[in-house]
Scaffold this active site. Structure first.
Site, PDB file in Angstrom:
ATOM      1  N   GLY A   1     -44.672   2.758 -30.857  1.00 29.09           N
ATOM      2  CA  GLY A   1     -43.260   2.728 -30.473  1.00 29.09           C
ATOM      3  C   GLY A   1     -43.019   1.926 -29.205  1.00 29.09           C
TER       4      GLY A   1
ATOM      5  N   ARG B   1     -47.324   0.076 -36.453  1.00 26.53           N
ATOM      6  CA  ARG B   1     -48.115   1.305 -36.393  1.00 26.53           C
ATOM      7  C   ARG B   1     -49.328   1.281 -37.321  1.00 26.53           C
ATOM      8  NH1 ARG B   1     -45.945   5.024 -33.233  1.00 26.53           N
ATOM      9  NH2 ARG B   1     -43.680   5.201 -32.967  1.00 26.53           N
TER      10      ARG B   1
ATOM     11  N   ASP C   1     -53.283   7.331 -29.783  1.00 27.24           N
ATOM     12  CA  ASP C   1     -53.886   6.932 -31.060  1.00 27.24           C
ATOM     13  C   ASP C   1     -54.321   5.465 -31.037  1.00 27.24           C
ATOM     14  OD1 ASP C   1     -53.665   9.403 -32.307  1.00 27.24           O
ATOM     15  OD2 ASP C   1     -51.621   9.012 -32.965  1.00 27.24           O
TER      16      ASP C   1
ATOM     17  N   LYS D   1     -49.672   3.017 -22.875  1.00 26.93           N
ATOM     18  CA  LYS D   1     -48.237   2.912 -23.137  1.00 26.93           C
ATOM     19  C   LYS D   1     -47.733   4.156 -23.849  1.00 26.93           C
ATOM     20  CE  LYS D   1     -46.938   2.749 -26.870  1.00 26.93           C
ATOM     21  NZ  LYS D   1     -46.550   2.776 -28.285  1.00 26.93           N
ATOM     22  N   THR D   2     -46.626   4.653 -23.559  1.00 20.33           N
ATOM     23  CA  THR D   2     -45.818   5.544 -24.389  1.00 20.33           C
ATOM     24  C   THR D   2     -44.769   6.251 -23.530  1.00 20.33           C
ATOM     25  OG1 THR D   2     -45.666   7.414 -25.907  1.00 20.33           O
ATOM     26  CG2 THR D   2     -47.483   7.529 -24.369  1.00 20.33           C
TER      27      THR D   2
ATOM     28  N   ASP E   1     -43.608   8.908 -24.259  1.00 22.26           N
ATOM     29  CA  ASP E   1     -43.837  10.351 -24.402  1.00 22.26           C
ATOM     30  C   ASP E   1     -44.557  10.952 -23.193  1.00 22.26           C
ATOM     31  OD1 ASP E   1     -42.829   9.734 -26.853  1.00 22.26           O
ATOM     32  OD2 ASP E   1     -44.721   9.944 -27.919  1.00 22.26           O
TER      33      ASP E   1
ATOM     34  N   MET F   1     -36.465  12.528 -27.337  1.00 25.14           N
ATOM     35  CA  MET F   1     -37.692  11.989 -27.892  1.00 25.14           C
ATOM     36  C   MET F   1     -38.885  12.382 -27.037  1.00 25.14           C
ATOM     37  SD  MET F   1     -37.879   8.139 -29.252  1.00 25.14           S
ATOM     38  CE  MET F   1     -37.568   7.908 -30.992  1.00 25.14           C
ATOM     39  N   GLY F   2     -40.047  12.233 -27.587  1.00 23.86           N
ATOM     40  CA  GLY F   2     -41.247  12.547 -26.804  1.00 23.86           C
ATOM     41  C   GLY F   2     -42.374  13.118 -27.641  1.00 23.86           C
TER      42      GLY F   2
HETATM   43  P1  FBP Z   1     -45.719   6.205 -29.474  1.00 29.15           P
HETATM   44  O1  FBP Z   1     -45.548   5.651 -28.089  1.00 29.15           O
HETATM   45  O2  FBP Z   1     -46.711   7.305 -29.533  1.00 29.15           O
HETATM   46  O3  FBP Z   1     -45.976   5.145 -30.460  1.00 29.15           O
HETATM   47  O4  FBP Z   1     -44.361   6.916 -29.886  1.00 29.15           O
HETATM   48  C1  FBP Z   1     -43.179   6.732 -29.227  1.00 29.15           C
HETATM   49  C2  FBP Z   1     -42.052   7.321 -30.023  1.00 29.15           C
HETATM   50  O5  FBP Z   1     -40.857   6.841 -29.423  1.00 29.15           O
HETATM   51  C3  FBP Z   1     -41.997   8.851 -30.116  1.00 29.15           C
HETATM   52  O6  FBP Z   1     -41.399   9.439 -28.987  1.00 29.15           O
HETATM   53  C4  FBP Z   1     -41.200   9.053 -31.371  1.00 29.15           C
HETATM   54  O7  FBP Z   1     -41.441  10.307 -31.972  1.00 29.15           O
HETATM   55  C5  FBP Z   1     -41.708   7.943 -32.249  1.00 29.15           C
HETATM   56  O8  FBP Z   1     -42.084   6.895 -31.371  1.00 29.15           O
HETATM   57  C6  FBP Z   1     -40.677   7.441 -33.228  1.00 29.15           C
HETATM   58  O9  FBP Z   1     -41.304   6.579 -34.104  1.00 29.15           O
HETATM   59  P2  FBP Z   1     -40.582   5.381 -34.858  1.00 29.15           P
HETATM   60  O10 FBP Z   1     -40.333   4.319 -33.842  1.00 29.15           O
HETATM   61  O11 FBP Z   1     -41.613   4.953 -35.839  1.00 29.15           O
HETATM   62  O12 FBP Z   1     -39.343   5.916 -35.445  1.00 29.15           O
END
Ligand code: FBP
Length: 555
Positions: free
Chosen positions: A81, A145, A176, A201-202, A204, A249-250
């Site tokens: 993300g 992803r 991951d 990065k994230t 979350d 989100m998170g």
């Molecule tokens: P990562 O940084 O772990 O990839 O996720 C970030 C995130 O924004 C989460 O907070 C959220 O649940 C997810 O991505 C949403 O995924 P997508 O962009 O595939 O809808």
């Protein structure tokens, strides 16, 4: 492309670097410590990572670096993300490479890890990078992803790396993706000299530990949501007629919700990790919210704000059990389950395969939630929690409970609720100065690690609550952050997710005040992120980071 005034101003912003990286890079020498160990499962991980397990922590010190000027070809991948600051990691990496040797090249793999598998490349030039400096988003090369997991995918990755003459690959991602970086580093190490470096990065905030103090993007995203929550609080206090239920989100971790609560002082903020620790059922959570609604109604305050972490639903014990059973079933019977298309047929199938307890609970869920639980996992096997409308589920349950209470005269107020979800609107904001500086430093550090010949490391910049020139850059062996966990029905090496610690200072600071916030209107309005002005307005890290560092210092 037409650009906004802020965009223009941000292009010109010069991110701050730790002092040791701001001077002559030939004087940035590598200093290696003692061998390290994983956080658990030493033997199993030692066996899986024969070439990369247990490397020493890498620090930088003044002194000659003999290899810093070698010409390098480096690939870079944005994974998962979006998180504000990704472009600056690339800019820092690029500037470092060019400072080392102007013949060095940076190749961006397009669309995430799949770009490496499919050899989709964009050579990043100074001109291209110039259009993305200090901006949000991952659009410079895109993200994805795809998980590199099969033997064929590993072989393809190596094939591309060789074809492109890569000296190194930088993977910018969450837990991951950095686990993937560790696996690639090991695979490449066994077969040749291509180095792999990860970057944390994230939004979350769940990729952190003693050495990785924060994942980038958390600062900007949490501040962006806090601005919006503050605005809603002001609206609620003005109109005095709505309860706002805001999901944030998170993923599984509640770091974002907790930071926003510390910034904005809402009436209720649920913390998933606490729900799990206290084994709170959905009904008990509803009671907690109702208690605030009732207290406030008694003062004629029929309005309020409730923050809900995105992953809450996964932590409610009955739901957690159900999701675990569903994950295992989906891994074991993937083909059989996808062949059943009708929802009712799916329910019958599940009735036969789930435990009695989970099956009964599953039947009580609103159909939209049940459907989401059965929908595809992300490539890492996670339930896509951002699609589950927990905020609406809770509004419905609170409404029902208040109606019951009204009948017995235990509640006399009015309850009208609105649902919000803040997620995507925070992931691509212009990075705060903190994230702009941190990301640039992470990218530059990744360059020094590569030029110094390291592989299987994550770029680390520490002492983040201090001004940027006092930050401490270095490299942490990826295997040091790993343990074995059950994923997709089998035991896998993974970087351990950092969830909110109930003994940690940020949670304790929140817990000591939440009772007051539940009953009173103590809202705080942080306003928009400031990019220009005095450091106390522009360069402050999150409250979470400050509290965590304070407690580290006192230990
Ligand atoms: P990562 O940084 O772990 O990839 O996720 C970030 C995130 O924004 C989460 O907070 C959220 O649940 C997810 O991505 C949403 O995924 P997508 O962009 O595939 O809808």
């Amino acid at each position: 492309m037409e650009t906004s005034a802020l965009q223009q101003a941000r292009y010109a912003y010069k991110p701050k670097l730790p002092a040791i990286l701001s001077g002559d890079i030939q004087e940035v020498a590598l200093s290696l410590g003692e061998p390290t160990a994983s956080i658990a499962d030493h033997e199993a991980l030692g066996e899986l990572f024969k070439h990369t397990y247990g490397k020493p922590i890498a620090a930088f010190a003044g002194g000659k670096n003999e290899t810093i000027n070698r010409p390098l070809t480096v690939g870079v991948i944005l994974s998962g993300g979006q998180a504000p600051g990704g472009h600056n990691v690339i800019a820092g990496l690029y500037d470092g490479l060019k400072k080392g040797n102007s013949a060095s090249r940076l190749l961006g793999f397009k669309g995430g890890p799949s770009g490496l598998l499919e050899d989709k490349v964009l050579e990043l030039t100074g001109e291209i990078i110039g259009e993305y400096r200090n901006t949000g988003g991952f659009d410079i090369i895109g993200s994805g992803r795809t998980k590199i997991e099969t033997p064929d995918q590993f072989a393809l990755s190596l094939e591309t790396a060789k074809k492109r003459n890569l000296d190194a690959l930088v993977i910018i991602g969450g837990d991951d993706s950095n686990t993937n970086a560790a696996l690639l580093a090991e695979y490449f190490s066994a077969r040749g000299p291509v180095q792999v470096i990860g970057c944390p990065k994230t939004i979350d905030g769940d990729l952190k530990n003693e050495y990785i103090e924060a994942s980038f993007g958390f600062d900007t995203a949490a501040k962006t949501y806090s601005e919006l929550i503050g605005n809603i609080e002001r609206d609620a206090a003005s109109a005095r007629k709505y309860w706002h239920f805001i999901k944030l989100m998170g993923r599984a971790a509640s770091h974002i919700a907790l930071e926003c609560a510390l910034q904005c002082r809402p009436n209720v903020c649920l913390i998933s990790e606490e729900v799990e620790a206290k084994k709170l059922s959905l009904n008990e959570i509803v009671e907690e919210i109702c208690a605030s609604v009732i207290k406030r109604a008694a003062e004629n305050n029929n309005f309020g704000v409730v923050l809900i972490p995105e992953g809450l639903i996964e932590f409610v014990p009955e739901m957690k059990k159900l999701i675990k059973e569903l994950n295992d079933l989906m891994a074991a019977y993937a083909a059989e389950m996808t062949a059943i298309t009708g929802f009712i047929d799916q329910l019958h199938w599940l009735d036969r395969h789930l435990s009695g307890e989970s099956s009964s609970f599953f039947k009580t869920l609103p159909p939209e939630i049940a459907r989401e639980l059965l929908s595809d996992r992300d490539p890492h096997g996670n339930v896509q929690v951002s699609r589950i409308e927990t905020e609406k589920l809770l509004i419905g349950m609170v409404e029902k409970r208040l109606t019951e209470l009204k009948k017995v005269n235990a509640y006399t107020g009015r309850f009208s609720a609105l649902a919000h979800f803040f997620g995507y609107e925070g992931r691509c904001a212009f990075p705060s100065n903190f994230d702009a500086d941190y990301c640039y430093s992470l990218g530059f550090t990744a360059f020094v690690l590569i030029a110094s010949g390291l592989t299987g490391y994550i770029s680390s910049v520490r002492n983040l609550a201090a001004p940027a020139d006092q930050w401490v850059p270095g490299g942490i062996p990826l295997t040091m952050m790993m343990n074995m966990e059950r994923r997709h029905g089998s035991s896998k090496p993974v970087i351990r997710k950092a969830l909110v610690e109930l003994e940690g200072e940020p949670f304790k600071a929140f817990a000591s005040r939440r009772e007051t916030w539940a009953a009173t209107t103590s809202y705080q309005f942080p306003g928009a992120i400031q990019y220009y002005g005095p450091p106390e307005l522009c360069d402050q890290p999150t409250k979470t980071l400050k509290l965590e560092q304070q407690s580290r210092r006192t230990k």
